[in-house]
Design a protein around this motif. Structure first.
Motif, PDB file in Angstrom:
ATOM      1  N   SER A  43       6.298  -9.343  -6.470  1.00 23.70           N
ATOM      2  CA  SER A  43       7.470  -8.711  -5.863  1.00 23.70           C
ATOM      3  C   SER A  43       7.504  -8.949  -4.362  1.00 23.70           C
ATOM      4  O   SER A  43       6.473  -9.121  -3.724  1.00 23.70           O
ATOM      5  CB  SER A  43       7.426  -7.197  -6.089  1.00 23.70           C
ATOM      6  N   ASP A  44       8.705  -8.947  -3.835  1.00 20.98           N
ATOM      7  CA  ASP A  44       8.861  -8.917  -2.385  1.00 20.98           C
ATOM      8  C   ASP A  44       8.930  -7.459  -1.978  1.00 20.98           C
ATOM      9  O   ASP A  44       9.528  -6.633  -2.667  1.00 20.98           O
ATOM     10  CB  ASP A  44      10.161  -9.613  -1.971  1.00 20.98           C
ATOM     11  N   TYR A  45       8.322  -7.143  -0.849  1.00 20.93           N
ATOM     12  CA  TYR A  45       8.292  -5.772  -0.340  1.00 20.93           C
ATOM     13  C   TYR A  45       9.231  -5.668   0.854  1.00 20.93           C
ATOM     14  O   TYR A  45       9.233  -6.537   1.726  1.00 20.93           O
ATOM     15  CB  TYR A  45       6.866  -5.386   0.058  1.00 20.93           C
TER      16      TYR A  45
ATOM     17  N   GLU B  48       6.960   1.766   3.076  1.00 24.49           N
ATOM     18  CA  GLU B  48       5.626   2.271   2.733  1.00 24.49           C
ATOM     19  C   GLU B  48       4.886   1.248   1.867  1.00 24.49           C
ATOM     20  O   GLU B  48       3.701   0.968   2.088  1.00 24.49           O
ATOM     21  CB  GLU B  48       5.751   3.611   2.000  1.00 24.49           C
ATOM     22  N   GLU B  49       5.587   0.666   0.903  1.00 22.70           N
ATOM     23  CA  GLU B  49       4.966  -0.314   0.009  1.00 22.70           C
ATOM     24  C   GLU B  49       4.518  -1.565   0.766  1.00 22.70           C
ATOM     25  O   GLU B  49       3.458  -2.125   0.469  1.00 22.70           O
ATOM     26  CB  GLU B  49       5.946  -0.700  -1.118  1.00 22.70           C
ATOM     27  N   TRP B  50       5.316  -1.998   1.740  1.00 20.09           N
ATOM     28  CA  TRP B  50       4.950  -3.158   2.550  1.00 20.09           C
ATOM     29  C   TRP B  50       3.680  -2.872   3.340  1.00 20.09           C
ATOM     30  O   TRP B  50       2.747  -3.671   3.345  1.00 20.09           O
ATOM     31  CB  TRP B  50       6.115  -3.534   3.471  1.00 20.09           C
TER      32      TRP B  50
ATOM     33  N   ARG C 278       2.053   4.309   7.249  1.00 13.26           N
ATOM     34  CA  ARG C 278       3.386   4.259   7.866  1.00 13.26           C
ATOM     35  C   ARG C 278       3.650   5.623   8.484  1.00 13.26           C
ATOM     36  O   ARG C 278       4.321   6.468   7.909  1.00 13.26           O
ATOM     37  CB  ARG C 278       4.438   3.922   6.817  1.00 13.26           C
ATOM     38  N   GLU C 279       3.067   5.803   9.641  1.00 14.90           N
ATOM     39  CA  GLU C 279       3.258   7.048  10.382  1.00 14.90           C
ATOM     40  C   GLU C 279       2.919   6.820  11.847  1.00 14.90           C
ATOM     41  O   GLU C 279       2.265   5.842  12.196  1.00 14.90           O
ATOM     42  CB  GLU C 279       2.391   8.175   9.810  1.00 14.90           C
TER      43      GLU C 279
ATOM     44  N   SER D 105       1.662 -13.216   5.098  1.00  9.86           N
ATOM     45  CA  SER D 105       1.305 -13.537   3.712  1.00  9.86           C
ATOM     46  C   SER D 105       1.796 -12.490   2.709  1.00  9.86           C
ATOM     47  O   SER D 105       1.803 -12.740   1.508  1.00  9.86           O
ATOM     48  CB  SER D 105      -0.219 -13.710   3.573  1.00  9.86           C
ATOM     49  N   VAL D 106       2.226 -11.332   3.209  1.00 10.39           N
ATOM     50  CA  VAL D 106       2.793 -10.312   2.325  1.00 10.39           C
ATOM     51  C   VAL D 106       4.206 -10.753   1.954  1.00 10.39           C
ATOM     52  O   VAL D 106       5.022 -11.013   2.847  1.00 10.39           O
ATOM     53  CB  VAL D 106       2.821  -8.928   3.014  1.00 10.39           C
TER      54      VAL D 106
END
Length: 135
Positions: A2-4, A9-11, A68-69, A129-130
């Motif tokens: 999948s692409d994020y 948050e998932e990325w 992510r904060e 690379s993500v």
């Protein structure tokens, strides 16, 4: 695979694996320990308002924390517009030049960052690379 969504948050959750499995980064970052707080300004699909924060902690070249904060304690604070961060991650703008030219503002030791320029560029390579989508 999948692409994020960039900055979701998932990325952010994909970053540790991207860092910790990248042999080139691992070799260049051996002995490096840094806490990095990122601020991305501007509205974008993953934004909660006009800015997005994420934080990374690297110990001896390994990513031990990615959230992510907003964090107020870090060795480096990096701030830039969504467009400039996207350009860096797309490979259209070199991260070191972006910092030295003020496209990405940095608080922290410029000497230390320049001394670790190769690992810094390789860290961006880990981000790249993500699998990422922007909208």
């Amino acid at each position: 695979m999948s692409d994020y969504l960039f900055l979701s948050e998932e990325w952010v959750q994909q970053i540790p694996q991207a860092i910790n499995t990248n042999a080139s980064y691992q070799k260049s970052a051996k002995g490096i320990s840094d806490r990095m707080a990122f601020l991305v300004k501007g509205d974008h699909p993953a934004a909660n308002g006009g800015e997005t924060h994420f934080y990374l902690e690297i110990k001896n070249g390994q990513c031990v924390d990615a959230v992510r904060e907003k964090r107020t304690k870090a060795d480096f604070f990096l701030t830039g517009s969504y467009e400039n961060w996207k350009a860096v991650l797309d490979g259209d703008m070199d991260v070191i030049k972006a910092i030295t030219k003020g496209k990405i503002k940095m608080k922290g030791s410029m000497i230390r960052m320049l001394k670790n320029a190769i690992p810094t560029v390789k860290l961006v390579g880990c981000f790249q690379s993500v699998p990422t989508r922007y909208a």
